[in-house]
Design a protein around this motif. Structure first.
Motif, short mmCIF file in Angstrom:
data_model
loop_
_atom_site.label_atom_id
_atom_site.label_comp_id
_atom_site.label_asym_id
_atom_site.label_seq_id
_atom_site.Cartn_x
_atom_site.Cartn_y
_atom_site.Cartn_z
N GLN A 194 0.81 -1.20 0.00
CA GLN A 194 0.00 0.00 0.00
C GLN A 194 0.87 1.28 0.00
OE1 GLN A 194 -3.12 -0.60 -0.37
NE2 GLN A 194 -3.98 1.46 -0.27
N GLY A 195 1.87 1.33 0.88
CA GLY A 195 2.73 2.52 1.00
C GLY A 195 3.42 2.86 -0.32
N ALA A 196 4.02 1.80 -0.92
CA ALA A 196 4.76 2.01 -2.18
C ALA A 196 3.82 2.48 -3.28
CB ALA A 196 5.44 0.72 -2.59
N LEU A 197 2.62 1.89 -3.28
CA LEU A 197 1.63 2.25 -4.30
C LEU A 197 1.24 3.72 -4.14
CD1 LEU A 197 -0.16 1.18 -6.62
CD2 LEU A 197 -1.90 0.64 -4.93
N GLU A 198 0.98 4.13 -2.91
CA GLU A 198 0.57 5.51 -2.67
C GLU A 198 1.69 6.49 -3.05
OE1 GLU A 198 -1.21 6.06 1.18
OE2 GLU A 198 -2.84 4.66 0.71
N THR A 199 2.94 6.13 -2.73
CA THR A 199 4.08 6.99 -3.10
C THR A 199 4.18 7.14 -4.60
OG1 THR A 199 5.21 5.98 -1.21
CG2 THR A 199 6.56 7.35 -2.68
N LEU A 200 4.07 6.01 -5.31
CA LEU A 200 4.17 6.02 -6.76
C LEU A 200 3.07 6.87 -7.38
CD1 LEU A 200 5.59 4.08 -9.24
CD2 LEU A 200 3.18 3.40 -9.33
N LEU A 235 -4.33 9.48 -16.06
CA LEU A 235 -3.43 9.23 -14.93
C LEU A 235 -3.42 7.72 -14.59
CD1 LEU A 235 -4.43 12.30 -12.76
CD2 LEU A 235 -2.25 11.94 -13.95
N PHE A 236 -4.58 7.14 -14.68
CA PHE A 236 -4.71 5.70 -14.41
C PHE A 236 -3.84 4.90 -15.39
CE2 PHE A 236 -6.91 1.65 -15.21
CZ PHE A 236 -6.85 1.10 -13.94
N GLY A 237 -3.94 5.31 -16.67
CA GLY A 237 -3.14 4.65 -17.70
C GLY A 237 -1.64 4.76 -17.41
N GLN A 238 -1.23 5.96 -16.98
CA GLN A 238 0.18 6.16 -16.61
C GLN A 238 0.58 5.19 -15.50
OE1 GLN A 238 2.49 8.60 -17.87
NE2 GLN A 238 0.96 8.56 -19.48
N GLY A 241 -9.08 -1.29 -9.18
CA GLY A 241 -10.07 -0.55 -8.39
C GLY A 241 -9.38 0.27 -7.30
N GLU A 242 -8.42 -0.38 -6.68
CA GLU A 242 -7.67 0.27 -5.60
C GLU A 242 -6.88 1.46 -6.15
OE1 GLU A 242 -7.84 -0.06 -2.56
OE2 GLU A 242 -5.97 0.66 -1.66
N ILE A 243 -6.29 1.28 -7.31
CA ILE A 243 -5.51 2.36 -7.93
C ILE A 243 -6.40 3.57 -8.21
CG2 ILE A 243 -4.21 3.01 -10.02
CD1 ILE A 243 -3.25 0.01 -10.05
N ARG A 244 -7.58 3.31 -8.79
CA ARG A 244 -8.53 4.40 -9.05
C ARG A 244 -8.92 5.12 -7.77
NH1 ARG A 244 -11.11 5.33 -13.82
NH2 ARG A 244 -10.60 3.86 -15.49
N ILE A 266 -7.28 5.38 -4.96
CA ILE A 266 -6.19 6.21 -4.43
C ILE A 266 -6.03 7.48 -5.28
CG2 ILE A 266 -3.69 6.32 -3.96
CD1 ILE A 266 -3.85 3.25 -3.45
N LEU A 267 -6.09 7.29 -6.61
CA LEU A 267 -5.96 8.46 -7.50
C LEU A 267 -7.04 9.49 -7.20
CD1 LEU A 267 -5.00 6.92 -10.99
CD2 LEU A 267 -3.62 8.48 -9.60
N GLU A 268 -8.30 9.00 -7.09
CA GLU A 268 -9.40 9.91 -6.81
C GLU A 268 -9.16 10.68 -5.52
OE1 GLU A 268 -12.86 7.42 -6.95
OE2 GLU A 268 -12.99 7.52 -9.15
N LYS A 269 -8.64 9.97 -4.50
CA LYS A 269 -8.38 10.60 -3.20
C LYS A 269 -7.32 11.70 -3.36
CE LYS A 269 -6.01 9.08 0.44
NZ LYS A 269 -5.42 7.99 1.24
N LEU A 270 -6.25 11.37 -4.17
CA LEU A 270 -5.16 12.33 -4.35
C LEU A 270 -5.61 13.56 -5.13
CD1 LEU A 270 -2.25 9.84 -5.21
CD2 LEU A 270 -2.39 11.27 -3.17
N LEU A 271 -6.59 13.36 -6.04
CA LEU A 271 -7.01 14.47 -6.91
C LEU A 271 -8.05 15.38 -6.26
CD1 LEU A 271 -7.26 12.54 -10.31
CD2 LEU A 271 -5.57 14.27 -9.69
N ARG A 272 -8.65 14.84 -5.18
CA ARG A 272 -9.68 15.64 -4.51
C ARG A 272 -9.06 16.96 -4.00
NH1 ARG A 272 -11.81 11.63 -0.77
NH2 ARG A 272 -12.26 10.37 -2.61
N PRO A 273 -9.65 18.07 -4.31
CA PRO A 273 -9.07 19.35 -3.86
C PRO A 273 -9.01 19.38 -2.33
CG PRO A 273 -11.15 19.67 -5.05
CD PRO A 273 -10.91 18.23 -5.01
#
Lengths: 477, 456
Positions: A417-423, A449-452, A464-467, A469-476
């Motif tokens: 999880q940690g490595a994924l979130e960092t990446l 971004l998901f494709g990247q 699903g998990e990647i999406r 996390i991405l959504e969480k990171l993009l939330r203003p």
């Protein structure tokens, strides 16, 4: 001159019983000579045949899967001839009241669909084997095969090409194997085929002189024998040479057929009813019981694979061809919940590997649990597709335990999880424009971004998990 | 213990199986009729001692401990069972007949094997071990099992009634033969001749003993696919016979001898309070022809397994497979068996099948229907069993006379009916006049009781 070849087939299939047809001796392929023999099948006086009920049921099943009428009463007859491998000097068979009549098998060839008529199916006992030792100048008899139960499936003279013959034999084998009636393997002699062949001018309503070819032990031998015999008939017709109705033996090594000795062509077997065997009554209830116990047949399977599971027609045909492959497919599809993937792996990898290793499709032994585990791994991205192929090959060849194999070969593609979130944070940081677009309402920017992320992860990580996390990171903030 | 008619007389006051067995062994050793092909002292002495022990432990039954002989077609495990043929003169099967197993269990003692016409296909002159001399007239012939009982070697015997010869031989030797309905006694372990007709029959001096012996061997056997489902049989010989209607078939009055047999039979019936009615049938006189065709076909097929390949006689010299077959069968089988085999092949050949074998089956069906109708009115039928006295030495060579007398014995064989054969009286030389009573399938008890009511 245009010629037409007309053929009818007599197929002998050894029934898949544990014991012989008229005694309790075990049936076993490849047992030591004269091990599976008792006084009855060794032809001693004073012994009486007792019909194995299972034989009757398998013969009924053979009739049902070939759309035959099942006789309400069936009787056995004796066929008399002398040969050392025939211990009683007569074979118990059915001439006057065979168990099944008037059926058909539908086949498919390059010329389209065709219906081949079945004249009758009858039960009979096999003979033993005679082995000649030319070095010692002796002949030895092995009675193991004496009284092994057979059905003889007699077709109508409906075949017009070798392709039809092969299609019919493949279909028949498949039906018999699915119904559990017979192992039906040419290489072990548990299915054998005699071809009755004649040639006539196209359009002639009369049949030409018929010869019967015996002793062919593979589909390719049958194909070559038909080609040879057809040619031989046409030559004879064109040169005006007489053809005689006779039985001919196919010699695979010489690639030619030869007339058998006169004795086999004697023609009178002094058939008469076997007084030791009472007529067998077959009630509609009994037939219904056998019918109810029949598993799903290949045609129905193929249809279901396509309509219910969305499998490609070609793959569905391949997967439904062999009982063992169909079982592996259905079980792994059920276990992983993804029939299409199961089909892809079995057809794409499985059949290719079988071909590479020279393994008959029927002998493919793939544990459905292991295949399902593999498919789930690829699905949830703990296993890349490329590593999935490695694992498949290892399961196929060595029946490895997938979890242990993945661990041992470091194939686990899951990311912590940690490595994924960092990446993912780094990807977000590297793409400010996409972030702005997304926050400006262009939700499609997330896909970029998901494709990247997927590219960098090379298939690892759960989408699903990647999406999420991405959504969480993009939330203003 | 229930009295067992003649069997009790035979015991002559002795009360142990060992003593009875020794008596039979002594008589067998002194036998000059050629009744037996094999005498197994060891087996029967051991068996009689074992029976004594069982009897000491309370085991009992009407025939327990008594010695008997079995015709050589009835196989005994590990013992030469030749069927009267050179072909099997060295053949000791690894299994035995169900009937023998049942009698072992019932505590009877098998003394040895009785001589017989070769493989049941040959007549009185055809045994490889020589013919059997008639117990009542040394110039004449008999069957081994009937002669063994008639000459008091043993009180009881088993023999395979194939075409009716055992019934005829028994009655002509003055003893009684009970043949059960087809399917009553297991044919397992019996060297087959006419599979669709033959049954093991029992021979004794009286119906009571013969029927008691039969009840010991009768009953379902899963090893015989034609065995009837009934598990066991007892025969009530006390049942009423007087007042029953008996048909006397006029079809069988062809000459002086058979007429005299019938007269004697009729007078016995009258004495027993039964009024015989003369009946003429349509098909009875053809029964032997149907039987001959069916017997030849089935017999020919049944002996075809004797080929010199697996067991039995093999010619000492041959150059190839054909010669192995030809010489082994030519040397191993006798002339009358060959005659039957040739006839069998003839009636089964494609060209003749319809004209002979098929016709024989049709005739069997017609006769069955006719007899069924007859039995509804007459539960018992009386016929003679021979056209003349027992065959003189050499007279039946080639089997002509046995064929002639099949005329009288055919119906119960062909239709699988219960029959009892007995002597109805004596001719001026003191030889028995043979008769039989038979009835509908399954009426074995009524048929045997009728003969018992005649004092047999």
């Amino acid at each position: 001159m245009a010629y037409e070849v007309v053929m009818g087939l007599e197929v002998h299939a050894e029934l898949a019983t544990n014991s012989k047809i008229f005694c309790a001796c075990p049936v076993g392929y490849g047992a030591e000579a004269n091990l599976n023999v008792c006084p009855a099948c060794a032809g001693m006086p004073g012994l009486l045949p007792i019909t194995n009920k299972k034989v009757v049921e398998l013969a009924i099943a053979a009739g049902l899967v070939t759309n035959c009428q099942i006789s309400s009463e069936t009787t056995f007859d004796k066929k008399n001839y002398y040969y050392p491998d025939l211990s009683n000097s007569y074979q118990i068979t059915q001439l006057y009241a065979p168990i099944c009549r008037d059926g058909y098998v539908d086949i498919h060839t390059s010329q389209g669909d065709k219906r081949i008529g079945i004249k009758q199916i009858h039960m009979e006992e096999d003979a033993g084997k005679l082995m000649h030792n030319d070095m010692l100048g002796i002949s030895l008899v092995d009675y193991n095969r004496c009284s092994v139960p057979l059905v003889e499936i007699v077709s109508k003279p409906d075949f017009r090409s070798a392709e039809e013959v092969i299609a019919y034999l493949e279909k028949l084998r498949s039906l018999l194997r699915f119904a559990g009636v017979a192992r039906a393997r040419f290489e072990e002699g548990s299915i054998r085929c005699d071809v009755n062949l004649s040639v006539r001018e196209k359009g002639d309503p009369h049949f030409g002189v018929r010869t019967e070819i015996k002793n062919m032990n593979s589909l390719s031998a049958i194909e070559r024998a038909i080609a040879y015999e057809t040619e031989r008939h046409i030559d004879a017709i064109e040169w005006g040479e007489p053809l005689i109705q006779e039985t001919r033996r196919w010699d695979d090594a010489k690639n030619a057929s030869f007339a058998m000795r006169e004795k086999e062509n004697a023609g009178d077997y002094f058939y008469f009813p076997d007084a030791d065997l009472a007529p067998i009554e077959i009630s509609p209830q009994w037939i219904q019981q056998v019918r109810a116990a029949l598993p799903e047949m290949p045609d129905r399977k193929q249809e279901r694979y396509v309509t219910e599971w969305g499998i490609r027609a070609k793959d569905a045909a391949l997967l439904s061809h062999s009982p063992s492959l169909a079982r592996i497919f259905e079980q792994s599809a059920d276990l992983c919940g993804n029939p299409k993937e199961a089909a892809n792996w079995l057809v794409g990898e499985g059949l290719a590997l079988a071909k590479k290793h020279g393994i008959a499709i029927d002998d493919m032994a793939l544990d459905p649990e292991k295949l399902a585990y593999l498919i789930r791994g690829v699905e949830d991205h703990t296993l890349t597709r490329a590593n999935g192929k490695k694992l498949f090959a290892a399961i196929f060849s060595d029946n490895v335990d997938p979890a242990a194999y993945i661990k041992e070969h470091n194939l686990d593609a899951s990311v912590d999880q940690g490595a994924l979130e960092t990446l993912l944070a780094a990807i977000v940081a590297d793409n400010p424009k996409s972030v702005a677009d997304y926050q400006g309402g262009k939700t499609k920017a997330l896909d970029f971004l998901f494709g990247q992320a997927m590219r960098q992860l090379k298939g690892a990580g759960e989408p699903g998990e990647i999406r999420r996390i991405l959504e969480k990171l993009l939330r203003p903030e | 213990m229930a009295t067992m008619g003649f069997c009790d007389d035979w015991k002559s006051g002795q009360s142990s199986s060992v003593a009875w067995t020794e008596k039979a062994l002594a008589a067998a050793a002194a036998d000059d009729l050629n009744c037996l092909t094999l005498l197994d002292r060891q087996r029967c002495q051991a068996q009689s001692q074992e029976v004594e022990q069982r009897m000491a432990g309370g085991f009992n039954g009407p025939l327990v401990g008594l010695p008997y002989v079995a015709e050589d077609a009835i196989m005994v495990k590990g013992q030469i069972s030749s069927g009267g043929s050179r072909m099997l003169a060295n053949f000791a099967p690894p299994f035995g007949a169900e009937a023998i197993r049942r009698l072992d269990q019932a505590g009877l003692v098998l003394i040895g094997k009785a001589n017989m016409g070769e493989l049941k296909m040959g007549g009185e002159e055809s045994s490889y071990f020589g013919p059997v001399i008639h117990p009542l007239d040394a110039a004449r012939r008999c069957g081994g099992a009937a002669a063994a009982v008639a000459s008091d070697i043993v009180p009881l015997a088993l023999a395979v009634d194939s075409l009716g010869e055992v019934r005829r031989q028994s009655a002509q030797a003055g003893v009684v033969c009970c043949k059960p309905s087809y399917g009553t006694v297991s044919r397992f372990g019996v060297i087959a001749n006419v599979s669709s007709c033959e049954q093991i029959a029992t021979i004794a001096r009286d119906v009571k003993s013969a029927a008691a012996l039969l009840s010991l061997i009768a009953g379902h056997d899963p090893k015989d696919g034609t065995s009837l489902p009934q598990e066991s049989y007892t025969y009530d010989l006390q049942q009423q016979t007087a007042g029953k209607k008996v048909a006397v078939l006029l079809d069988y009055q062809t000459g002086d001898y058979d007429r005299r047999c019938l007269e004697q039979g009729v007078s016995l019936l009258r004495q027993a309070g039964v009024e015989p009615v003369e009946v003429k049938t349509r098909y009875a006189a053809y029964a032997h022809l149907a039987l001959t065709v069916i017997a030849a076909a089935e017999g020919c097929n049944n002996v075809s397994r004797f080929d010199g390949v697996k067991y039995g006689y093999r010619a000492p010299e041959y150059r190839n497979m054909e010669e192995l077959y030809c010489y082994s069968r030519s040397q191993g089988l006798g002339m009358e068996v060959k005659q039957e085999a040739v006839l069998g092949v003839y009636v089964l050949a494609k060209e003749q099948y319809q004209a002979y074998f098929q016709k024989a089956l049709q005739l069997r069906r017609l006769l069955w229907q006719e007899m069924e109708a007859l039995f509804r009115e007459y539960p018992l039928i009386l016929t003679p069993l021979a056209a003349g006295s027992p065959y003189l030495a050499g007279e039946d060579r080639g089997g002509k006379l046995s064929f002639r007398d099949r005329f009288y014995t055919a119906i119960p064989s062909l239709l699988g009916l219960p029959a009892v054969a007995f002597s109805a009286g004596e001719d001026e030389t003191g030889l028995p006049l043979p008769c039989q009573l038979f009835g509908a399938q399954g009426q074995d008890g009524a048929v045997f009781a009728a003969a018992a009511a005649l004092g047999k």
